[in-house]
Each structure stands twice: as structure tokens, then as C-alpha cells.
Design a protein around this motif. Structure first.
Motif, short mmCIF file in Angstrom:
data_model
loop_
_atom_site.label_atom_id
_atom_site.label_comp_id
_atom_site.label_asym_id
_atom_site.label_seq_id
_atom_site.Cartn_x
_atom_site.Cartn_y
_atom_site.Cartn_z
N ILE A 297 0.85 -1.19 0.00
CA ILE A 297 0.00 0.00 0.00
C ILE A 297 0.89 1.23 0.00
O ILE A 297 1.72 1.42 0.89
N LEU B 80 1.90 5.16 0.32
CA LEU B 80 1.56 6.31 1.14
C LEU B 80 2.04 7.57 0.44
O LEU B 80 2.98 7.52 -0.36
N ASP C 31 0.00 9.69 4.50
CA ASP C 31 -1.37 9.22 4.45
C ASP C 31 -1.51 8.24 3.29
O ASP C 31 -0.61 8.14 2.46
N LEU C 32 -2.62 7.56 3.22
CA LEU C 32 -2.85 6.65 2.10
C LEU C 32 -2.82 7.43 0.79
O LEU C 32 -3.37 8.52 0.69
N ASP C 33 -2.18 6.88 -0.21
CA ASP C 33 -2.15 7.47 -1.54
C ASP C 33 -3.34 6.87 -2.29
O ASP C 33 -3.32 5.71 -2.68
N LEU C 34 -4.36 7.67 -2.45
CA LEU C 34 -5.61 7.18 -3.04
C LEU C 34 -5.78 7.64 -4.48
O LEU C 34 -5.44 8.76 -4.82
N GLN D 35 -12.16 1.27 -7.18
CA GLN D 35 -10.72 1.25 -6.93
C GLN D 35 -10.38 2.48 -6.09
O GLN D 35 -10.97 3.54 -6.28
N GLY D 36 -9.45 2.32 -5.17
CA GLY D 36 -9.12 3.47 -4.34
C GLY D 36 -7.71 3.47 -3.80
O GLY D 36 -6.96 4.41 -4.00
N ILE D 37 -7.34 2.41 -3.12
CA ILE D 37 -6.02 2.36 -2.52
C ILE D 37 -4.99 2.04 -3.59
O ILE D 37 -5.13 1.09 -4.34
N LYS D 38 -3.95 2.85 -3.64
CA LYS D 38 -2.91 2.67 -4.65
C LYS D 38 -1.86 1.68 -4.15
O LYS D 38 -1.36 1.79 -3.03
N LEU D 39 -1.55 0.70 -4.97
CA LEU D 39 -0.47 -0.24 -4.69
C LEU D 39 0.74 0.16 -5.52
O LEU D 39 0.61 0.58 -6.66
#
Length: 107
Positions: free
Chosen positions: A4, A6, A15-18, A30-34
Motif C-alpha cells: 500500500i 503512502l 497518508d494513504l495514496d488514493l 478502486q481506491g487504494i494505490k499499490l
């Protein structure tokens, strides 16, 4: 290593990179960037103090404590130990009064 991702804005905190994508009905599909997270993991190990990672309480270098400390060989040993504990191999590590050079990868 993929994981995941950030954000990398130190001023705003990590923070999460969305990347939000929605279907025709507006539902999030789709939302969370891998992404490749090796450098991200390395940065967190360097910044963290022991006890910051609940599942790995002995992991962390606390690199900000290097200020006004000239015992660079001790810091190099600590960084090497911590990266090896995370399953990484250090290819190059050099600490001088001008900065830190680090190249490492997962084994």
C-alpha cells in the motif's frame, strides 16, 4: 516489494495514496494505490524509534537522534542491523557530516 503506497509529503504527514475510481453508478471500484514500497519502508525504518511498530517493537533507527552525534560507525551498525531484521541487504551505506547515502534491497 509491492504494498500500500503512502503519500510522501512530509509537511502534511504520511497518508494513504488514493486514486479513487468509480463505476457508472458512482460506486468506488478502486481506491487504494499499490506500488513498489521498498524506499517507503526504508524511510519509515530510519525515522521510527524502537516501539513505534507495534508488531515489531524492536525495529527502528530513530535517525533524527543523529544530530550533534559524530559516532557514525555506531549509526552504520544500527542501520545495518535494522535493515537486516526487515529482510533487506545493504549494498552501500555511508554517513558523513554532510548526509547519509543508502542503497539497499530486499533479499
Amino acid at each position: 516489494m509491492t504494498g500500500i503506497a503512502l503519500t510522501s509529503d512530509e509537511n502534511k504527514g504520511y497518508d494513504l495514496d488514493l486514486e479513487i475510481k468509480r463505476d457508472a453508478n458512482g460506486k468506488i471500484i478502486q481506491g487504494i494505490k499499490l506500488a513498489e514500497t521498498t524506499h517507503q519502508n526504508q524511510a519509515f525504518i530510519l525515522m521510527a524509534h524502537k516501539g513505534d511498530f507495534k508488531e515489531h517493537p524492536l525495529l527502528g533507527v530513530g535517525i533524527q537522534d543523529i544530530i550533534n552525534d559524530n559516532d557514525f560507525p555506531s549509526w552504520e551498525r544500527l542501520i545495518t542491523e535494522q535493515f537486516e531484521a526487515d529482510g533487506q541487504q545493504i549494498d552501500k551505506l555511508e554517513i558523513t557530516s554532510k548526509g547519509l547515502t543508502l542503497e539497499a534491497h530486499y533479499k
